[in-house]
Design a protein around this motif. Structure first.
Motif, PDB file in Angstrom:
ATOM      1  N   THR A  49       0.845  -1.192   0.000  1.00  0.00           N
ATOM      2  CA  THR A  49       0.000   0.000   0.000  1.00  0.00           C
ATOM      3  C   THR A  49       0.880   1.242   0.000  1.00  0.00           C
ATOM      4  OG1 THR A  49      -0.079   0.288   2.399  1.00  0.00           O
ATOM      5  CG2 THR A  49      -1.665  -1.250   1.423  1.00  0.00           C
ATOM      6  N   ALA A  50       0.245   2.380  -0.281  1.00  0.00           N
ATOM      7  CA  ALA A  50       0.950   3.660  -0.164  1.00  0.00           C
ATOM      8  C   ALA A  50       1.019   4.066   1.311  1.00  0.00           C
ATOM      9  CB  ALA A  50       0.223   4.735  -0.966  1.00  0.00           C
ATOM     10  N   GLN A  51       1.885   5.011   1.612  1.00  0.00           N
ATOM     11  CA  GLN A  51       2.049   5.444   3.002  1.00  0.00           C
ATOM     12  C   GLN A  51       0.771   6.074   3.548  1.00  0.00           C
ATOM     13  OE1 GLN A  51       5.506   7.858   3.550  1.00  0.00           O
ATOM     14  NE2 GLN A  51       5.638   7.413   5.751  1.00  0.00           N
ATOM     15  N   GLU A  52      -0.023   6.664   2.689  1.00  0.00           N
ATOM     16  CA  GLU A  52      -1.289   7.269   3.120  1.00  0.00           C
ATOM     17  C   GLU A  52      -2.247   6.248   3.726  1.00  0.00           C
ATOM     18  OE1 GLU A  52       0.744   9.888   0.389  1.00  0.00           O
ATOM     19  OE2 GLU A  52       0.162   7.758   0.267  1.00  0.00           O
ATOM     20  N   TYR A  53      -2.048   4.971   3.379  1.00  0.00           N
ATOM     21  CA  TYR A  53      -2.909   3.924   3.923  1.00  0.00           C
ATOM     22  C   TYR A  53      -2.782   3.851   5.441  1.00  0.00           C
ATOM     23  CZ  TYR A  53      -5.073  -0.701   4.469  1.00  0.00           C
ATOM     24  OH  TYR A  53      -5.887  -1.742   4.847  1.00  0.00           O
ATOM     25  N   VAL A  54      -1.585   4.063   5.947  1.00  0.00           N
ATOM     26  CA  VAL A  54      -1.362   4.003   7.390  1.00  0.00           C
ATOM     27  C   VAL A  54      -2.157   5.098   8.090  1.00  0.00           C
ATOM     28  CG1 VAL A  54       0.367   4.079   9.229  1.00  0.00           C
ATOM     29  CG2 VAL A  54       0.932   3.014   7.021  1.00  0.00           C
ATOM     30  N   ALA A  55      -2.136   6.292   7.517  1.00  0.00           N
ATOM     31  CA  ALA A  55      -2.892   7.397   8.121  1.00  0.00           C
ATOM     32  C   ALA A  55      -4.392   7.121   8.082  1.00  0.00           C
ATOM     33  CB  ALA A  55      -2.566   8.698   7.394  1.00  0.00           C
ATOM     34  N   LYS A  56      -4.870   6.474   7.029  1.00  0.00           N
ATOM     35  CA  LYS A  56      -6.306   6.208   6.895  1.00  0.00           C
ATOM     36  C   LYS A  56      -6.759   5.042   7.775  1.00  0.00           C
ATOM     37  CE  LYS A  56      -6.969   7.926   2.169  1.00  0.00           C
ATOM     38  NZ  LYS A  56      -7.445   7.599   0.811  1.00  0.00           N
ATOM     39  N   LYS A  57      -5.967   3.984   7.823  1.00  0.00           N
ATOM     40  CA  LYS A  57      -6.387   2.754   8.505  1.00  0.00           C
ATOM     41  C   LYS A  57      -5.727   2.568   9.869  1.00  0.00           C
ATOM     42  CE  LYS A  57      -8.898   1.425   5.008  1.00  0.00           C
ATOM     43  NZ  LYS A  57     -10.380   1.294   5.078  1.00  0.00           N
ATOM     44  N   GLY A  58      -4.662   3.313  10.122  1.00  0.00           N
ATOM     45  CA  GLY A  58      -4.010   3.213  11.418  1.00  0.00           C
ATOM     46  C   GLY A  58      -3.063   2.037  11.569  1.00  0.00           C
TER      47      GLY A  58
END
Length: 285
Positions: free
Chosen positions: A202-211
């Motif tokens: 996934t992209a790094q933004e996935y971490v911000a969205k899903k935690g």
């Protein structure tokens, strides 16, 4: 001898010559040529034409000599036609030097990365795409959808992010839908290469969205897929996804969802897919 006598003698000679010529022609027409007779006025076929041959393929040695430039051009056309025949479909844009230059006769298994118009436009006309948005391995196993595809030449499987949620026990326990899928696939398509691709990140933004960062989990299961391929005949582990990541391992060609591809990402992914599939189709693996 007077002039009148000379004229009479000349007329008689002309008459005798005419009678002799007429008689000879009559005999010539009535009597055909005997075997071995020589005729110097026979017609000679033109050196640039061949007599028509019914139901016969002309051999190269039968073709009249051509100018060097023309002969070289025809040889190139023959090579292209041969490649077209071997490939079974018009050649694509790949120029890697393979005989088969078109991805055809392949069965694709995957998730939403395949279940969309972009992927189907690229590979749908000459292949079979078995794709479902999420947890497709579980769905195909539960509904007995892993069947033999006639005339298939290769299989490519890409386990997506959602698919691994149905395989928490990995690929060694029979309770895993992933293992059940691969076992049934090997039985359904024996004798052709089955390629299992490294899973995408996934992209790094996935971490911000899903935690949470699920990339390490994807790497763990990709290692399990590689282990499965190493211990099962006909299965091959390939990498079609690392080319989509940046130096940190994040998906660099992600759209706003952070785990689906952009148009440029699909172009890079298609190049990677073509490379591994054309190798499999040409080298036999």
């Amino acid at each position: 001898m007077n002039v009148i006598d000379k004229a009479r003698i000349g007329a008689a000679a002309v008459f005798l010559l005419a009678v002799t010529t007429f008689t000879a022609l009559a005999v010539f027409q009535e009597k055909p040529f005997e075997e071995g007779a020589s005729v110097t006025a026979q017609a000679t076929p033109s050196p640039t034409r061949l007599p028509k041959r019914n139901a016969e393929v002309l051999r190269r040695e039968d073709i009249p000599a051509e100018e060097p430039e023309q002969a070289e051009g025809n040889d190139e056309q023959e090579r292209e036609a041969e490649n077209l025949y071997i490939a079974g479909a018009p050649g694509g844009g790949y120029t890697g030097g393979y005989n088969t230059e078109t991805v055809s006769g392949v069965v694709f298994y995957g998730d939403s990365w395949m279940d969309n118009g972009i992927f189907k436009e690229k590979y749908g006309s000459e292949n079979v795409i078995m794709a479902k948005g999420a947890q497709w391995a579980k769905y195909f196993v539960s509904n007995n959808l892993i069947t033999t595809v006639p005339n298939a030449r290769a299989v490519l499987v890409v386990f997506g992010l959602n698919d691994w949620q149905t395989a928490q026990t990995g690929l060694t326990d029979d309770s895993s839908y992933m293992k059940q899928f691969l076992d049934r696939l090997g039985a359904a398509q024996p004798g052709i290469p089955i390629l299992i691709s490294r899973s995408p990140h996934t992209a790094q933004e996935y971490v911000a969205k899903k935690g949470r960062d699920i990339n390490p989990r994807c790497d763990t299961y990709s290692s399990m897929a590689e282990q499965y391929c190493n211990t099962h005949s006909g299965f091959y582990y390939v990498d079609t996804t690392s080319c989509l990541e940046d130096s940190g391992g994040w998906l660099a060609y992600a759209d706003e969802s952070a785990f689906h591809l952009t148009g440029e990402g699909y172009d890079r992914w298609f190049s990677a897919i073509n490379e591994v599939l054309l190798r499999a189709l040409n080298e036999g693996w």
